[in-house]
Scaffold this motif. Structure first.
Motif, PDB file in Angstrom:
ATOM      1  N   ASN A 202      -6.240   2.421  18.448  1.00 41.48           N
ATOM      2  CA  ASN A 202      -5.651   3.356  17.496  1.00 41.48           C
ATOM      3  C   ASN A 202      -4.128   3.294  17.448  1.00 41.48           C
ATOM      4  OD1 ASN A 202      -8.335   4.114  17.767  1.00 41.48           O
ATOM      5  ND2 ASN A 202      -7.888   6.207  17.146  1.00 41.48           N
ATOM      6  N   ASP A 203      -3.625   3.353  16.230  1.00 37.05           N
ATOM      7  CA  ASP A 203      -2.188   3.423  15.966  1.00 37.05           C
ATOM      8  C   ASP A 203      -1.670   4.715  16.615  1.00 37.05           C
ATOM      9  OD1 ASP A 203       0.296   3.599  14.788  1.00 37.05           O
ATOM     10  OD2 ASP A 203      -0.417   3.119  12.763  1.00 37.05           O
ATOM     11  N   PRO A 204      -0.816   4.625  17.657  1.00 39.33           N
ATOM     12  CA  PRO A 204      -0.424   5.840  18.372  1.00 39.33           C
ATOM     13  C   PRO A 204       0.705   6.599  17.675  1.00 39.33           C
ATOM     14  CG  PRO A 204       0.553   3.928  19.413  1.00 39.33           C
ATOM     15  CD  PRO A 204      -0.235   3.412  18.247  1.00 39.33           C
ATOM     16  N   PRO A 205       0.572   7.901  17.490  1.00 44.61           N
ATOM     17  CA  PRO A 205       1.697   8.686  16.960  1.00 44.61           C
ATOM     18  C   PRO A 205       2.824   8.725  18.000  1.00 44.61           C
ATOM     19  CG  PRO A 205      -0.360   9.953  16.932  1.00 44.61           C
ATOM     20  CD  PRO A 205      -0.606   8.721  17.743  1.00 44.61           C
ATOM     21  N   PRO A 206       4.073   9.005  17.577  1.00 44.38           N
ATOM     22  CA  PRO A 206       5.172   9.085  18.539  1.00 44.38           C
ATOM     23  C   PRO A 206       4.828  10.028  19.699  1.00 44.38           C
ATOM     24  CG  PRO A 206       6.005   9.230  16.311  1.00 44.38           C
ATOM     25  CD  PRO A 206       4.519   9.231  16.203  1.00 44.38           C
ATOM     26  N   ASP A 207       5.378   9.730  20.870  1.00 43.42           N
ATOM     27  CA  ASP A 207       5.147  10.482  22.112  1.00 43.42           C
ATOM     28  C   ASP A 207       3.758  10.265  22.689  1.00 43.42           C
ATOM     29  OD1 ASP A 207       7.727  11.479  22.136  1.00 43.42           O
ATOM     30  OD2 ASP A 207       7.170  13.101  20.756  1.00 43.42           O
TER      31      ASP A 207
ATOM     32  N   ARG B  91      13.497   0.079  13.782  1.00 41.56           N
ATOM     33  CA  ARG B  91      12.457   0.919  13.182  1.00 41.56           C
ATOM     34  C   ARG B  91      11.109   0.671  13.840  1.00 41.56           C
ATOM     35  NH1 ARG B  91      13.317   2.500   7.830  1.00 41.56           N
ATOM     36  NH2 ARG B  91      11.070   2.699   7.745  1.00 41.56           N
ATOM     37  N   ARG B  92      10.297   1.698  13.855  1.00 44.09           N
ATOM     38  CA  ARG B  92       8.899   1.532  14.261  1.00 44.09           C
ATOM     39  C   ARG B  92       8.219   0.704  13.185  1.00 44.09           C
ATOM     40  NH1 ARG B  92       3.441   2.307  14.706  1.00 44.09           N
ATOM     41  NH2 ARG B  92       2.822   3.989  16.101  1.00 44.09           N
TER      42      ARG B  92
ATOM     43  N   GLU C 222       0.758 -11.155  11.368  1.00 44.06           N
ATOM     44  CA  GLU C 222      -0.154 -10.012  11.303  1.00 44.06           C
ATOM     45  C   GLU C 222      -1.347 -10.378  10.440  1.00 44.06           C
ATOM     46  OE1 GLU C 222       2.110  -6.518  10.133  1.00 44.06           O
ATOM     47  OE2 GLU C 222       3.829  -7.468  11.094  1.00 44.06           O
TER      48      GLU C 222
ATOM     49  N   TRP D 229       1.522  -0.776  12.606  1.00 49.50           N
ATOM     50  CA  TRP D 229       0.777  -1.021  13.846  1.00 49.50           C
ATOM     51  C   TRP D 229       0.282  -2.456  13.966  1.00 49.50           C
ATOM     52  CZ3 TRP D 229       1.100   0.375  18.392  1.00 49.50           C
ATOM     53  CH2 TRP D 229       0.050   0.283  19.311  1.00 49.50           C
ATOM     54  N   SER D 230      -0.024  -3.068  12.817  1.00 49.69           N
ATOM     55  CA  SER D 230      -0.529  -4.450  12.851  1.00 49.69           C
ATOM     56  C   SER D 230       0.491  -5.397  13.485  1.00 49.69           C
ATOM     57  CB  SER D 230      -0.886  -4.923  11.441  1.00 49.69           C
ATOM     58  OG  SER D 230       0.167  -4.633  10.553  1.00 49.69           O
TER      59      SER D 230
ATOM     60  N   VAL E  24      -3.366  -8.656   8.709  1.00 48.72           N
ATOM     61  CA  VAL E  24      -3.464  -8.042   7.368  1.00 48.72           C
ATOM     62  C   VAL E  24      -2.632  -8.807   6.342  1.00 48.72           C
ATOM     63  CG1 VAL E  24      -4.115  -5.680   7.964  1.00 48.72           C
ATOM     64  CG2 VAL E  24      -1.701  -6.314   7.999  1.00 48.72           C
TER      65      VAL E  24
ATOM     66  N   ASP F 299       3.596   4.745  22.122  1.00 43.81           N
ATOM     67  CA  ASP F 299       4.847   4.854  21.365  1.00 43.81           C
ATOM     68  C   ASP F 299       5.591   5.992  22.044  1.00 43.81           C
ATOM     69  OD1 ASP F 299       6.907   5.532  19.689  1.00 43.81           O
ATOM     70  OD2 ASP F 299       5.714   5.471  17.843  1.00 43.81           O
TER      71      ASP F 299
ATOM     72  N   SER G 185      -5.586  -2.993  10.373  1.00 40.27           N
ATOM     73  CA  SER G 185      -4.302  -2.849  11.076  1.00 40.27           C
ATOM     74  C   SER G 185      -4.502  -2.359  12.504  1.00 40.27           C
ATOM     75  CB  SER G 185      -3.406  -1.828  10.375  1.00 40.27           C
ATOM     76  OG  SER G 185      -3.185  -2.199   9.071  1.00 40.27           O
TER      77      SER G 185
ATOM     78  N   ASN H 164       2.465   7.111  10.753  1.00 35.23           N
ATOM     79  CA  ASN H 164       3.287   6.669  11.886  1.00 35.23           C
ATOM     80  C   ASN H 164       4.501   5.841  11.497  1.00 35.23           C
ATOM     81  OD1 ASN H 164       1.814   7.994  13.796  1.00 35.23           O
ATOM     82  ND2 ASN H 164       0.482   6.249  14.233  1.00 35.23           N
ATOM     83  N   ALA H 165       4.273   4.784  10.743  1.00 32.06           N
ATOM     84  CA  ALA H 165       5.402   3.911  10.409  1.00 32.06           C
ATOM     85  C   ALA H 165       5.825   4.180   8.979  1.00 32.06           C
ATOM     86  CB  ALA H 165       5.018   2.454  10.613  1.00 32.06           C
ATOM     87  N   LYS H 166       6.085   5.460   8.684  1.00 28.68           N
ATOM     88  CA  LYS H 166       6.374   5.799   7.285  1.00 28.68           C
ATOM     89  C   LYS H 166       7.754   5.295   6.894  1.00 28.68           C
ATOM     90  CE  LYS H 166       7.885  10.380   8.596  1.00 28.68           C
ATOM     91  NZ  LYS H 166       8.817  11.284   8.073  1.00 28.68           N
ATOM     92  N   ARG H 167       7.904   5.047   5.604  1.00 26.24           N
ATOM     93  CA  ARG H 167       9.221   4.696   5.069  1.00 26.24           C
ATOM     94  C   ARG H 167       9.630   5.871   4.199  1.00 26.24           C
ATOM     95  NH1 ARG H 167      11.632  -0.292   5.191  1.00 26.24           N
ATOM     96  NH2 ARG H 167      10.566  -1.605   6.690  1.00 26.24           N
TER      97      ARG H 167
ATOM     98  N   ALA I  73      -0.450  -7.840  16.823  1.00 29.22           N
ATOM     99  CA  ALA I  73      -0.314  -9.303  16.803  1.00 29.22           C
ATOM    100  C   ALA I  73       0.314  -9.791  18.113  1.00 29.22           C
ATOM    101  CB  ALA I  73       0.533  -9.735  15.607  1.00 29.22           C
TER     102      ALA I  73
END
Lengths: 308, 318
Positions: B134-139, A99-100, B308, A103-104, B310, A55, B282, B180-183, A108
């Motif tokens: 792993n879900d990568p954090p920004p950067d 938007r980001r 997806e 992760w799922s 999930v 990312d 996820s 990471n993908a917060k709203r 996919a």
């Protein structure tokens, strides 16, 4: 939109070439997944594909700040039990959103990085082929790790027959009228800009790996000949220095061996100009001629010694 | 001379992926722990009574969705033999079946939780662990290997460690972890995948539940083969858990064990576990060929699956 990749190629850190069974063990990077091996016309073994999540900023010739998120697909391979490659690539695609995503969403689409926001394909491609930003997508580091993981295998004796630098080949593939441009940058750095008709298939990545392999072979042979300093050193010494080429490299030249028929025209056009195979053949001839000359001199010396 | 089109194949160079028989939905009717068992058959009946109407609803909604109403629905029941061993299959399985029958439920398949860790010598849990991306954090640009806390998995960036010293000599102050993908605001989740005691690894309940979901979705393969196939029941149930197949088919007429989608009907006390399961799932990279296979199969019968994985899993907390 486009595909970016980078291939690192190096000499396997082992005194001799390794057999197929050892290739399988060294490349077993993922449990429950087979190492694929083909034996014709040369033994080629490749690890399962693995994903790395990213990312980050993407390269841009106009220095725009473009963010992408997704996964990079990588693999390690060994050709002829002797040459190791770490290869990574990712397809860059437009995202439906700025938007980001969770992760799922990205998992996919294995091997795809989605651009968040607006982007011009050409800007990205130019940026990647030139000098990508230091904080941007670093496919080189990922490929280097996939090469390192093989080189650090406990199954290798780490006594390579000669020292030779790794080469890096960075490539970008786009859709359009078929074309290919191969550029040598520094001693180790090469780029390939490739335009293919129809959709991208992994066969394009195979082609780039094949080009990287042969470019490395050519580079390695040139280095060995240069080190032998033919004409500048006594014949026997030069012959000894050329021997590793015969032992380890000369039989590995198999251009287009694993390249899809649809793409073999790219190899053929590069073989016409600059003419990789032509250069390789002339170098091979040079090595063999040197060894023949040396053998003759050696025999003459022996028979001359006997007459006295 | 005319040109000849030659083809040459090498089996070891090709990838073959077995396909799993698939139902439309796999309904988990319950998950039995020791305390439930100790509470006696009435507790089981109570659970099945709660589950029955939800199972009926899902069955009929799939019947409406599938042409001719021929929905393939299978039901399953998971028994915990991993975290605690109790009773024997010979005693327990008939009790479960009877309690289900009292509530007009048929259990098609019964599974052992320990099979999610190891089954027939295949370490399914390891297989899934190896496929975590792993879900990568920004950067995260690939320049360094992914940060992994051994045995833990999160959905963002952890707080920096308080008290450690940064490059400029300033001590780190507390900073919040970030999803990471917060709203708007973060819901940061950090899940323990396993722990080790005296060299023996114990997988966590959410991790085994994640494996369980992947099995039910028919998305796992080992060397291209299906890691486990349900075994048809025999007349008598064995006296020890080891002799019970990983997944046993109880109903000969049952639809396939694995399915395009899953539904689990659970007590709300399992909500945190299932949040952890989703956090894990996820980040599991299912093989691309297997994903395509399932999408092609469902597309072939006119069903559009969620992309997806999930989103192919649903729950009723009742």
């Amino acid at each position: 939109m486009l595909v970016m990749g980078e291939v690192h190629t190096g000499l396997l850190q082992n005194s001799g070439e390794i057999p197929e069974s050892t290739c399988r063990d060294v490349l077993q990077l993922l449990s429950g997944e087979r190492v694929r091996v083909s034996r014709r016309p040369i033994v080629y073994a490749v690890s399962p594909d693995l994903l790395t999540g990213v990312d980050c900023r993407l390269p841009s010739a106009s220095q725009s700040r473009i963010r992408g998120a997704g996964t990079v697909l990588s693999r390690s391979s060994i050709t002829g039990g002797r040459v190791v490659q770490g290869s990574s690539f990712t397809r860059i695609e437009r995202s439906g959103s700025d938007r980001r995503q969770p992760w799922s969403h990205y998992l996919a689409r294995p091997g795809v990085v989605e651009v968040l926001g607006k982007v011009k394909s050409r800007d990205l491609a130019d940026g990647f082929a030139e000098d990508p930003p230091a904080d941007g997508l670093d496919l080189g580091a990922i490929s280097a790790r996939f090469l390192d993981v093989v080189q650090s295998s406990p199954l290798l004796d780490r006594r390579a027959p000669f020292k030779i630098a790794r080469t890096r080949l960075r490539w970008v593939a786009e859709e359009g009228e078929p074309a290919i441009r191969f550029t040598l940058h520094s001693e180790q750095m090469r780029t390939v800009r490739l335009v293919h008709t129809g959709e991208f298939t992994p066969a394009v990545a195979d082609l780039c790996e094949d080009l990287a392999l042969h470019d490395w072979l050519l580079t390695a042979l040139l280095v060995i000949i240069e080190r032998a300093r033919i004409g500048g050193t006594p014949g026997p010494e030069a012959a000894v220095k050329l021997a590793p080429a015969v032992d380890h490299l000369l039989h590995l030249w198999m251009p287009s061996a694993r390249v899809d028929d649809v793409l073999s025209a790219y190899w053929e056009s590069l073989d016409r100009r600059p003419g990789f195979t032509r250069q390789w053949q002339s170098l091979v001839d040079r090595v063999r001629d040197q060894l023949a000359v040396h053998t003759l001199a050696f025999l003459r010396e022996k028979s001359g010694g006997g007459a006295r | 001379m005319t040109s000849v089109n030659a083809t040459f194949g090498e089996v070891a160079a090709e990838r073959r992926i077995a396909s799993a028989p698939l139902s439309h939905v796999s309904i988990e009717l319950g998950h039995l722990y020791m305390e439930d068992f100790e509470a006696g058959p009435e507790r089981l009946r109570e659970q099945f009574r709660r589950v029955a109407p939800w199972a009926g609803t899902v069955r009929s909604s799939w019947q409406d969705r599938v042409p001719g109403g021929r929905a393939r629905v299978s039901t399953c029941f998971l028994i915990d033999d991993y975290f605690s061993r109790f009773s024997t299959p010979a005693e327990l399985v008939p009790m479960v079946l009877e309690a289900a029958a009292d509530c007009d439920l048929t259990i098609d398949y019964i599974a052992r939780e320990s099979a999610c860790a190891v089954s027939d010598g295949v370490e399914l849990a390891r297989l899934v662990e190896d496929r975590l991306v792993n879900d990568p954090p920004p950067d995260t640009n690939g320049s360094r290997p992914p940060v992994k806390e051994s045995g833990w998995l999160c959905n963002g960036a952890r707080s920096p460690q308080v008290g450690t010293v940064q490059a400029m000599g300033k001590a780190n102050r507390w900073a919040p972890p970030l999803q990471n993908a917060k709203r708007g605001h973060s819901i940061f989740v950090d899940v323990e995948l396993w722990d080790e005691n005296g060299g023996k690894r114990t997988w966590s309940c959410p991790f085994l539940a994640a494996v369980w979901q992947l099995l039910r979705l028919g998305l796992l393969r080992t060397d291209g083969r299906l890691p486990l196939r349900p075994v048809m029941r025999e007349d008598a149930f064995p006296d020890d858990w080891e002799s019970l197949p990983a997944v046993m088919q109880l109903n000969p007429a049952a639809a396939p064990f694995s399915a395009y989608t899953t539904l689990s009907v659970l007590s709300p006390r399992f909500l945190p576990v299932e949040l952890a399961v989703r956090t894990i799932l996820s980040q599991v990279a299912v093989d691309g060929d297997v994903l395509r296979q399932v999408v092609a199969r469902s597309g072939g019968e006119g069903i559009r699956l969620e992309e997806e994985l999930v989103d192919r899993i649903s729950y009723v907390f009742a």
